[in-house]
Every structure is written in structure tokens, then in C-alpha cells.
Scaffold this active site. Structure first.
Site, PDB file in Angstrom:
ATOM      1  N   LYS A 269      -0.683   5.621 -49.328  1.00 42.66           N
ATOM      2  CA  LYS A 269      -1.534   5.015 -48.303  1.00 42.66           C
ATOM      3  C   LYS A 269      -1.151   5.552 -46.928  1.00 42.66           C
ATOM      4  CE  LYS A 269      -2.407   0.582 -45.998  1.00 42.66           C
ATOM      5  NZ  LYS A 269      -2.019  -0.835 -45.918  1.00 42.66           N
ATOM      6  N   ASP A 274      -2.956   0.324 -38.072  1.00 45.75           N
ATOM      7  CA  ASP A 274      -3.796  -0.716 -38.658  1.00 45.75           C
ATOM      8  C   ASP A 274      -3.887  -1.915 -37.717  1.00 45.75           C
ATOM      9  OD1 ASP A 274      -5.253  -2.382 -40.271  1.00 45.75           O
ATOM     10  OD2 ASP A 274      -3.546  -2.962 -41.518  1.00 45.75           O
ATOM     11  N   LYS A 281      -5.739  -8.338 -36.347  1.00 44.18           N
ATOM     12  CA  LYS A 281      -4.432  -8.951 -36.539  1.00 44.18           C
ATOM     13  C   LYS A 281      -3.995  -9.672 -35.266  1.00 44.18           C
ATOM     14  CE  LYS A 281      -2.638  -5.417 -39.731  1.00 44.18           C
ATOM     15  NZ  LYS A 281      -2.223  -6.286 -40.850  1.00 44.18           N
ATOM     16  N   ASP A 292       2.140   1.513 -41.193  1.00 47.46           N
ATOM     17  CA  ASP A 292       1.249   1.310 -42.330  1.00 47.46           C
ATOM     18  C   ASP A 292       0.935   2.607 -43.069  1.00 47.46           C
ATOM     19  OD1 ASP A 292       0.100  -0.679 -43.846  1.00 47.46           O
ATOM     20  OD2 ASP A 292      -1.861  -0.528 -42.884  1.00 47.46           O
ATOM     21  N   ASP A 351      -9.034  -6.316 -42.887  1.00 45.69           N
ATOM     22  CA  ASP A 351      -7.590  -6.069 -42.838  1.00 45.69           C
ATOM     23  C   ASP A 351      -7.006  -5.841 -44.230  1.00 45.69           C
ATOM     24  OD1 ASP A 351      -5.141  -5.698 -41.606  1.00 45.69           O
ATOM     25  OD2 ASP A 351      -4.611  -7.824 -41.666  1.00 45.69           O
ATOM     26  N   GLU A 353      -7.589  -3.230 -45.966  1.00 44.52           N
ATOM     27  CA  GLU A 353      -8.177  -1.893 -45.955  1.00 44.52           C
ATOM     28  C   GLU A 353      -7.446  -0.902 -46.839  1.00 44.52           C
ATOM     29  OE1 GLU A 353      -4.617  -1.095 -44.074  1.00 44.52           O
ATOM     30  OE2 GLU A 353      -5.908  -2.836 -43.782  1.00 44.52           O
ATOM     31  N   ARG A 355      -6.367  -1.011 -49.891  1.00 48.37           N
ATOM     32  CA  ARG A 355      -6.926  -0.871 -51.242  1.00 48.37           C
ATOM     33  C   ARG A 355      -8.267  -0.124 -51.213  1.00 48.37           C
ATOM     34  NH1 ARG A 355      -6.654  -7.223 -51.720  1.00 48.37           N
ATOM     35  NH2 ARG A 355      -4.962  -6.689 -50.296  1.00 48.37           N
TER      36      ARG A 355
END
Length: 496
Positions: A269, A274, A281, A292, A351, A353, A355
Site C-alpha cells: 500500500k 492520507d 481525519k 501510510d 478513509d 481507502e 483496501r
């Protein structure tokens, strides 16, 4: 750091320091007794006075000892066990490095025979490899973009002293593999620590090309958004929609095995920052969302280690890289997107995201007809709640693959804990408006994230590593850890 190995007489070592292992509550080993005799019983006297008890991580200097060529001896506590586990061994080696660094020592000799409980070659290999990894990790410094000059550690050379020449080859192997793993970990840490305005998707692509530069065994292809659109990667592109930085799909192929041997595919990933997107967030600690992309960083670190070790396997590294930001173009909660697999997804939370970018990358991985697929991601806060920073979460549709990763984690000291992937959890992803939602509600968040990914890996032997707790530290030690590079490289070594 310069690492070397010798079987020369320990007492004649001319380094700044000899590192001598001492065990708590045990008599001096024959190797320590020899060194003690050479110093006129100085080691035993220091222990008898209670100045050193041999507890794991305990250090005590013996300055200007008579009878040896080294300037000092560093007594290093190894704990109560005659064969220390990964935790105590790393703790003790790290303590020795800190003591050496503070003392201004430029070189040191690690007397392996004072630490090992036997002449077993596997023990010697494990000691030298773990020591090299720990030394490099302890000395790691991130080059902060700053006008201030940063001091560098003076420690330049570590020599491993083995009991006899038979151990030279084993120790050299431990050093070689430990250094390659440590360099991979350092790369992953540096990429994770870089700010999001530097480490963009394009920057990650440049790092993959850098690893491949001059290497016939590695080829790199970077897919643009237009190419991803043609492939139908609507899930991945939905995350990138709010950012001005174009998304990249980075594909690096390492060919070290037989030409027709199916590869191991690692998917990392790569959300380089993010914000949560429209599902923004909280502001506190949002700066940590530069981490991230640590899954991507670990895949690049593993790729580099495979290159350096010339592993006899085939490996494909796939990194979906993007930012997740809010804008007028950003994906909204309730939007429905179509993945490369053709399955539709209701985006209930922007959020969640990771996956979304992973599912398209996992579908893309099918074209390589892999022996196995492992994805690595800072995926869920729920995993941090469940396991903290000590273990990565593991979910898999294949028991052998899961067990292999668990074993590799135990061997490397970079451990995982397996969570269930039962069908009972799948209904939590049900949606009235698409094939599935991208979240499964407040319960079992790590597991339902794994269930989501499992819908895109039904044709593969697949495992998912959730490194949300393991990928970086907070507080005074704030920074990327480089995990799980050591676990992944150990797994590849076991396969080779």
C-alpha cells in the site's frame, strides 16, 4: 558500518573495545574465563563486587585492562538464559552499540564465543545476522532536511571474533544476509520518514527505478492513470481523484529463479499522504499519515534485499501509489465505483481507502500466475487496538502460507499474529447499492478489511499483513520502523 570476521586470538585484538557477553546467575563460560585469566581476574572481580549482574542490556566498562591489546572491555549482560531469544539478544546488542557510541569508540570486537552456548553453526549464523541488523538499526539516522549539521556516530567497524576458522564461513554468511536486510530496513525507514511533499507517488516510482538501475535481473514498469483507466482500475483511481498528484502503479519484476518458476508477488500500500479524503481525519497527529505508504516502503526494501542477496527466486513487487485528499473532484461517501475485477464497491468511508487501491493491485497480480501473493498495508486502526506495536496482523486464505509467515516472523523477530477469516464476517460488507461496501461497521475492523481483500484473491494463495501498529513509532522515538522487511526477506530466504 564495516563488518568483518576473524578467528585470531581474542586477547591480541587491537580494537578500541572487546564486547564480552556475561550471563546472569551463571558461572563464567570457558571463553570468558580465558579472557578473565588474561586480565588477571579483573572480570570476575568486577562481577564479585556486584558491579555487573549480567541482566539483559546491562553494560559495564573495564578500562585499560592488563594482558590484552584492546583498550577496553565492555561487559554486556545477556540475561539468564544460556541461549538468549531474539528480544534479549537485540536488547543487549542495542545497549552495547549505545555504550560504544557514547564512549567515542571507532571500532569494537564482538567475542561471539562469550555469547554462544555451543559451537552450533546455526547459533553463530543467528548471532552474527541479528547483531548486524541490530547494530545498523541502532545507528540509523534520518537525514532531516535542516540547515543544522547533524553529528555522525564515530563507530566505524565491528569485527566478529569466532572461536575457530570453521566458523568463518558461517559468520560471513550471517554478516552478508544481515547487512542486506538492514539496508532494506533502512531504505524502508527513510522512505517512511520523508515528508509527503517529497515522497510522492512519482518519488516512489523513482526509487523503484533506482533499485533496478544497472541490474539485468530487475525490470520496472510504471503505469499512468490513463493506463490504469484502460485496465478498469476504478477503485484505485477513485482514491486519487482528490489529489493533484497523479497516481502510479509501480511494477518491479526481479528474475532470480528458473525462467518458468511462478513468482512471489508482494503488494504494498502506497498512500503517500492520507488525509482521509472527504471523510476527513482529525487534525491531531495527521502528520503521521505520511507513514501510510510504509507497506510500499517495505516492499521496496525487500526488493532491494533480494537484489543484494541475489536470491534464487522470482519476485514481483506491485505498489499502488497515490495521495488521499479532499477536493471538489474527490470521491464522496455513498459513491459507487467499479474495480478492475468488475465487482462494484459502495464507498461508505473515504478513509477506508487502502483496501480500494489494494483490491485493483491484487487483481492485476493475477496476470503473473503467482505462487503466492502477500499484501502489506497500514490498513486499520483496529489492528493497533488489537495488537499494539508488537505484532503485525495476519489474515490468509491458505494455512501453509500463513504458517510459513508466522515461522518467518519468529525466526526474524518480526512477529505476526493470525486473525480469523471466517465466512461469518463477510455479511458485514453487504451493501444495498453495490456488490459490497468498503467498510464493515465498528466490529472486527481488521478482519472485515481482510474479508474485503479476500474477495479479490479467491484465485490466489494469499496473505494480508496489517502493519498499522508495527510500521512506525510515536513519541520520542517517532519514526518509521522498516517493518516487516526482515520478516519478508526471511520468508523469501526460506523459499529459496
Amino acid at each position: 558500518m564495516d563488518f568483518s570476521v576473524t578467528s585470531a586470538v581474542l586477547e591480541k585484538s587491537k580494537s578500541d573495545c572487546i564486547i564480552c557477553g556475561i550471563y546472569h546467575g551463571q558461572k563464567l563460560s570457558s571463553a570468558v574465563s580465558t579472557l578473565n585469566g588474561a586480565t588477571g581476574d579483573a572480570i570476575q572481580q568486577l562481577i564479585d563486587r556486584g558491579d555487573h549482574k549480567g541482566k539483559a542490556g546491562e553494560v559495564q566498562w573495564l578500562h585499560a585492562p592488563n594482558g590484552i591489546s584492546a583498550q577496553r572491555i565492555l561487559l554486556l549482560g545477556m540475561g539468564a538464559e544460556s541461549k538468549p531469544g531474539n528480544r534479549d539478544l537485540k536488547k543487549s546488542i542495542a545497549a552495547a552499540v549505545e555504550a560504544l557510541r557514547k564512549s567515542g569508540s571507532r571500532s569494537a570486537t564482538l567475542a561471539t564465543s562469550t555469547i554462544l552456548s555451543s559451537t552450533d553453526t546455526q547459533e553463530l549464523y543467528h548471532l552474527t545476522r541479528t547483531a548486524v541488523e541490530t547494530i545498523e538499526s541502532t545507528l540509523y539516522q534520518f537525514d532531516i532536511p535542516s540547515s543544522r549539521k547533524k553529528s555522525r556516530p564515530l563507530l566505524k567497524k565491528i569485527t566478529f571474533n569466532v572461536a575457530d576458522r570453521k566458523g568463518l564461513t558461517t559468520a560471513k554468511k550471517g554478516i552478508e544476509e544481515g547487512k542486506a536486510i538492514a539496508d532494506g530496513v533502512s531504505l524502508a525507514r527513510t522512505l517512511g520518514n520523508l515528508p509527503g511533499n517529497i515522497c510522492t507517488p512519482n518519488y516512489l516510482a523513482s526509487q523503484a527505478r533506482k533499485i533496478a538501475r544497472g541490474e539485468k535481473s530487475i525490470s520496472v514498469r510504471v503505469l499512468s492513470e490513463k493506463e490504469m483507466e484502460k485496465l478498469g482500475m476504478g477503485a484505485l483511481l477513485s482514491v486519487a481523484r482528490g489529489s493533484d498528484q497523479p497516481a502510479k502503479l509501480i511494477v518491479a519484476t526481479y528474475s532470480g529463479g528458473a525462467k518458468k518458476a511462478p513468482p512471489v508477488v508482494l503488494v504494498g500500500k502506497g498512500v503517500t499522504f492520507d488525509s482521509g479524503g472527504i471523510s476527513l481525519k482529525p487534525g491531531g497527529k495527521m502528520d503521521e499519515m505520511k507513514f501510510d505508504m510504509c507497506g510500499a516502503a517495505s516492499v521496496l526494501g525487500t526488493l532491494q534485499a533480494a537484489r543484494d542477496l541475489k536470491l534464487p527466486i522470482n519476485l514481483v513487487a506491485i505498489i499502488p501509489a497515490t495521495e488521499n485528499l479532499p477536493s471538489g473532484k474527490a470521491t464522496k461517501p455513498g459513491d459507487v465505483v467499479t474495480s478492475m475485477s468488475g465487482q462494484t464497491i459502495e464507498v461508505l468511508n473515504t478513509d477506508a481507502e487502502g483496501r480500494l487501491i489494494l483490491c485493483d493491485a491484487l487483481t492485476y497480480a493475477e496476470r503473473f500466475k503467482p505462487a503466492e501473493v502477500i499484501d502489506i498495508a497500514t490498513l486499520t486502526g483496529a489492528c493497533v487496538v488489537a495488537l499494539g506495536k508488537h505484532a503485525s496482523g495476519l489474515l490468509s486464505n491458505d494455512d501453509k502460507l500463513a504458517n510459513d509467515l508466522i515461522q518467518s516472523g519468529e525466526e526474524s523477530g518480526d512477529r505476526t499474529w493470525r486473525l480469523p477469516l471466517w465466512d461469518e464476517y463477510q455479511p458485514q460488507l453487504d451493501s444495498n447499492f453495490a456488490d459490497m461496501g468498503n467498510i464493515g461497521g465498528p466490529e472486527a475492523g481488521t478482519i472485515t478489511a481482510g474479508c474485503f481483500l479476500s474477495r479479490f484473491t479467491e484465485k490466489q494463495r494469499w496473505a494480508h499483513l496489517d502493519i498499522a501498529g508495527a510500521a512506525w513509532l510515536q513519541g520520542k522515538e517517532k519514526g518509521a520502523t522498516g517493518r516487516p522487511v526482515s520478516l519478508l526477506v526471511q520468508h523469501l530466504l526460506n523459499l529459496g
